[in-house]
Structure formats: C-alpha cells, structure tokens
Design an enzyme around this catalytic site. Structure first.
Site, mmCIF file in Angstrom:
data_model
loop_
_atom_site.group_PDB
_atom_site.id
_atom_site.type_symbol
_atom_site.label_atom_id
_atom_site.label_comp_id
_atom_site.label_asym_id
_atom_site.label_seq_id
_atom_site.Cartn_x
_atom_site.Cartn_y
_atom_site.Cartn_z
ATOM 1 N N GLU A 155 0.808 -1.225 0.000
ATOM 2 C CA GLU A 155 0.000 0.000 0.000
ATOM 3 C C GLU A 155 0.847 1.284 0.000
ATOM 4 O O GLU A 155 0.690 2.154 0.847
ATOM 5 C CB GLU A 155 -0.963 -0.023 1.188
ATOM 6 C CG GLU A 155 -1.928 -1.198 1.117
ATOM 7 C CD GLU A 155 -2.869 -1.294 2.305
ATOM 8 O OE1 GLU A 155 -2.793 -0.447 3.215
ATOM 9 O OE2 GLU A 155 -3.685 -2.251 2.329
ATOM 10 N N GLU A 260 -6.390 -10.360 -1.300
ATOM 11 C CA GLU A 260 -7.189 -10.143 -0.091
ATOM 12 C C GLU A 260 -8.676 -10.081 -0.465
ATOM 13 O O GLU A 260 -9.389 -9.159 -0.097
ATOM 14 C CB GLU A 260 -6.746 -8.855 0.624
ATOM 15 C CG GLU A 260 -5.277 -8.857 0.998
ATOM 16 C CD GLU A 260 -4.826 -7.618 1.755
ATOM 17 O OE1 GLU A 260 -5.675 -6.910 2.329
ATOM 18 O OE2 GLU A 260 -3.602 -7.368 1.783
#
Length: 366
Positions: A155, A260
C-alpha cells in the site's frame, strides 16, 4: 476362515472409502491457480477447529492476518516476538501449504519506534535503511526455505498515482521500495517477492505501479508478482476495470495475484457522511443483521461468479487467489467502517457452508 478374511477386506475398503475426503476448492482449481486464505490467531493455534477443518479441505495457501506485521513481530528495538509467527509457519509446513509472508514494509501497523530516535526526532535515511535491512533480513533468514513469497511493500501508492506520504517516503523518498526489494532478495534469493495494494483498478495507482515494476526490472531486482487486493463491494469495481488492470500488470511480464479477496454485501458507506448514532442510521448501515435476503445473496453470488470467471479466463496470468479470511464470521469487514455491521463477504458462511456461486466450479460446469 476365508469368509471372515473376505469380510474384513470389504469392511476395510468401505472404511477407507468413507474416510476419503471429498474434493475441495483447491482441487477444483488445480492447474489454474492456488487458493489461499488469511488465517487468524485462533486458527493458527488450532482453537477454531471448524475453521481449521475448512482450511485444510479447501485451501492450499495461507497468509497470516496479523502476526507477521511489524508491530506484532518487532514491537521495540531489539525485541522480537516470533511465537505466533513460528506457529503459523509450522502449520503451513505440516500441511504442505504455500506460505505467504505479509508484510515487510507497510506504513500501517508498524511499531512507532521504527522511525524515531531517542529524542523523538525522525531518524536519518541511513538509520532507517539499517532498520529496514535488519527487519527484513531477520525475518527472511529465519523462515528461509519455508515461506514461498513475501509482500515486500504494501500500500505505497494512493489513487492519483502519487506516493503515499508515509514516514518511509518522507525519510527515504521513492528509494524505499527498490531498497526493500534489494534487501529481501539478498536475505532469501529463492523467495518470491511481491508488491501489494488495494484499489488496483484505479488508473492512477495502476500506472504508477507499472512504472515501479519496470524500474525494479531495469535495476535487475527481483519482482515476481503484484497483488491486486480484491476488497470489493456491490457497486465497485466493474469487471471491465479490474480486467484492464490485470492485463496491464501482466503486460510487464510478472504474474498477478488477487491477495485479499472479499466482497461486501452491504451498502457502501460514504466515510465523508455525518455518522450518527441514530437508530435509523444504524439500521441503514446494517440492513441484514440476521442474514442476507435471497435477492441480495443472488446479486452477491452473481458478482463473485463474474469475477471468478474473469480470473479463470486469465488463469495463465493469475498465480494465486487468496480470500481475506475463511468464513464470514472471520472477516475484518464486520463492525467496519462503523460498529454494528454484520457482513457476508467471504467464500464460506458463518456455518462454513460454501457460497452457492462456487458450486459451478466444484461441479466443473462451463
């Protein structure tokens, strides 16, 4: 005597047949991509016996939900806590599963000491580099030969394509990413190395990651795949957007992973809204506390099927598909982004029944 012997053989064969496990998801997608799940502490410690049973039957890859994140492993300088991470890795090894390390460099869930000196000031670039190298090297040498691959950087980019203004970026600038990959490869040359982020269907974020991938490749640094976190909703993303990014990433020559995966079945919350405690507002945010209505479940299953079909269409480019949890009750989306939400985002419901859309693949339907 012969009759007794024959009866014993028949009974033994029947017993063997009865104990033979029915095929799971991992078998249905064999030869396409591995099927993974994020597992929590109760599952790692094998306290959640139903969850462990579902995991062993249906999944052949695991990633730790939290126990390998910085603040869990490395809470203070010179202090390491490997107890749960060791159990996680041992579980994967014992069950012949592909083990994923998540994650080495991330702005969130990083212990605060990492970025500051004893006076509370930000450390120098040299000090942070030394700490990054020590953190990565310590973990990867400990699990060398056991962990298949790592989310090296997680991220790092925001929607418009700019770098997240994290403390990694403030101190080291763009170099923190190639430096982390260099350290990781030196620590375990055989481990696969990944980038990972959410909202990868967004063009700005996608395009910057493609630039980063090419930069790593030009420097001769190893990068094996990119993780497209599949945190989805009933109204985002479109399959066309997701496919465009998948193909763009694959065009760099590396593999793509959905890392995810979960899909919210509830109305998308506008975090800019004025969140109140009124009964009406809470009811609107948590419309299905006792289960999904059939029509909503049908829409959810239809969307999940369309994305799975997309992944199968491009199975030559997709390396792994990992759900962020085993069953709906495990999901981080419960009570998020506001308390009181009951979610239904995963591949198995709270009783560990497989969601209907998956029957198509278990039955090998076209």
């Amino acid at each position: 005597m012969k009759r007794i012997l024959l009866a014993a053989i028949v009974l033994a064969a029947a017993s063997c047949s009865a104990t033979k496990q029915e095929p799971g998801l991992k078998d249905a997608f064999e030869g396409k991509f591995t099927i993974g799940a994020a597992i929590n502490e109760a599952q790692i410690r094998q306290l959640d016996t139903l969850g462990v049973r579902t995991l062993k039957k249906h999944f052949n890859s695991i990633v730790a939900e939290n126990c390998m994140k910085h603040e869990e492993l490395h809470p203070a300088e010179g202090v390491w806590n490997f107890e749960l991470a060791d159990r996680f890795v041992e579980f994967g090894v014992e069950n012949g599963m592909e083990i994923i390390g998540h994650c080495l460099v991330w702005h969130s869930q990083t212990a605060p000491w990492y970025f500051f000196d004893e006076k509370g000031a930000l450390v120098s670039p040299e000090v942070l580099k030394a700490r990054i190298k020590d953190h990565i090297t310590t973990i990867m040498t400990r699990y060398k030969g056991k962990i298949h691959g790592y989310d090296v950087v997680n991220e790092a980019i925001v929607e418009d394509g700019s770098y997240r203004n994290s403390l990694f970026y403030k101190i080291l600038g763009e170099e923190f990413i190639p430096f982390a990959f260099q350290c990781a490869h030196e620590a375990d040359p055989d481990a696969e190395l990944y980038l990972n982020d959410y909202g990868m269907n967004v063009p700005g974020r996608r395009d910057t990651y493609i630039r980063i991938i090419k930069d790593l490749q030009e420097r001769g640094l190893r990068i094996d795949a990119i993780g497209m976190q599949g945190h989805m909703g009933m109204d985002y993303p479109t399959t066309e957007e997701f496919e465009a990014s998948l193909l763009a990433f694959a065009g760099t020559g590396i593999k793509v992973m959905v890392t995810e995966w979960d899909m919210s079945a509830l109305p998308t919350v506008n975090m800019g809204a004025n969140i109140s405690d009124t009964e009406e507002y809470q009811a609107r945010l948590n419309p299905y506390p006792d289960g999904l209505p059939e029509d909503v479940a049908a829409i959810w299953n239809g969307r999940m099927e369309s994305f799975m079909d997309l992944l199968l269409k491009h199975a030559d480019k997709v390396q792994r598909v990992t759900a962020w949890g085993i069953s709906d009750g495990d999901s981080w989306k419960n009570n998020w982004p506001v308390r009181g939400r009951t979610e239904y985002p995963l591949l198995f419901d709270r009783e560990h029944n497989m969601k209907p859309f998956l029957n198509k693949y278990m039955n090998h339907e076209d």
